[in-house]
Enzyme design. Structure first.
Site, PDB file in Angstrom:
ATOM      1  N   GLU A  46     -56.258  31.033  13.187  1.00 34.13           N
ATOM      2  CA  GLU A  46     -55.095  30.151  13.049  1.00 34.13           C
ATOM      3  C   GLU A  46     -54.493  29.885  14.426  1.00 34.13           C
ATOM      4  O   GLU A  46     -54.422  30.771  15.273  1.00 34.13           O
ATOM      5  CB  GLU A  46     -54.024  30.755  12.149  1.00 34.13           C
ATOM      6  CG  GLU A  46     -53.310  31.965  12.738  1.00 34.13           C
ATOM      7  CD  GLU A  46     -52.108  32.425  11.943  1.00 34.13           C
ATOM      8  OE1 GLU A  46     -50.991  31.990  12.267  1.00 34.13           O
ATOM      9  OE2 GLU A  46     -52.288  33.250  11.027  1.00 34.13           O
ATOM     10  N   LYS A 135     -48.825  36.926   3.391  1.00 30.18           N
ATOM     11  CA  LYS A 135     -48.792  37.553   4.705  1.00 30.18           C
ATOM     12  C   LYS A 135     -47.652  38.570   4.713  1.00 30.18           C
ATOM     13  O   LYS A 135     -46.490  38.206   4.499  1.00 30.18           O
ATOM     14  CB  LYS A 135     -48.571  36.480   5.772  1.00 30.18           C
ATOM     15  CG  LYS A 135     -48.238  37.010   7.153  1.00 30.18           C
ATOM     16  CD  LYS A 135     -47.955  35.850   8.097  1.00 30.18           C
ATOM     17  CE  LYS A 135     -47.450  36.327   9.451  1.00 30.18           C
ATOM     18  NZ  LYS A 135     -47.226  35.192  10.376  1.00 30.18           N
TER      19      LYS A 135
END
Length: 217
Positions: A46, A135
């Site tokens: 990412e 997350k």
């Protein structure tokens, strides 16, 4: 660029269990960095939107690696950022917080949603809003015992501890039931700005990949 399906994105992240986080200014060397990561067994990356030229980085990485690994956008705080990241080629969206609208837009665009949570209530709310995984941030404040505790009432939730994750910690988190791990500066250090730093990067990436996969067996 061959766009990955939702199933393929999930499979790519699960294959390596490490999401490498590109945060900061790497002087346009993102593709070199990711090439080294891929060689070492990393299957998801990412680029955070608070990095210079983040959307351009996502576009270049998706074009170069998007059919082989999952390329996502991180530190996504607003729905309009989801749309820009999707246009750039991102296949998953990561946030440090829980924002139901961000999740809604992410899912509406067919991308994988990974919002940030810290409490059981936030985790349940994120799942209810359509999140594909959660997350856990900052993970170093929670530890593997939190993962174990969450696996009781929520055995099927995909948890991604992020923050302060070392290879040793990776083993503990995966053994406790984490689905994947978000790893930033512990993996991609500023030494990659020097050519000599790429060998160290490959070693670190291999250490993380082996730790995650080994603990999952």
């Amino acid at each position: 660029m061959n766009k990955l399906t939702w199933d393929q994105i999930i499979e790519q992240i699960e294959a390596g269990r490490i999401i490498a986080i590109l945060r900061g200014d790497f002087g346009g060397r993102e593709e070199e960095i990711v090439a080294a990561l891929v060689e070492s067994g990393i299957t998801a990356v990412e680029a955070t939107l608070n990095s210079p030229g983040a959307f351009d980085s996502i576009s270049r990485l998706a074009a170069s690696f998007g059919s082989r690994i999952a390329v996502g956008a991180g530190t996504v705080l607003r729905p309009e950022e989801v749309e820009r990241a999707a246009d750039a080629g991102a296949s998953f969206i990561v946030s440090p917080n829980l924002n139901a609208k961000v999740i809604e837009v992410t899912k509406g665009l067919g991308l994988v949603s990974l919002p940030g949570c810290f409490t059981p209530s936030e985790i349940v709310e994120a799942l209810g809003a359509g999140a594909d995984a959660v997350k856990l941030f900052p993970a170093q404040c929670l530890g593997p015992d939190f993962i174990k505790a969450m696996r009781g009432p929520l055995p099927d939730v995909r948890l991604i501890p992020t923050g302060g994750v070392t290879p040793e910690a990776a083993r503990g988190y995966i053994a406790a039931g984490a689905w994947a791990l978000g790893v930033g500066s512990e993996l991609i250090g500023k030494d990659v700005m020097n050519d000599s730093g790429f060998e160290s990067l490959r070693r670190r990436a291999s250490d993380f990949a082996e730790a995650a996969r080994g603990a999952a067996k």
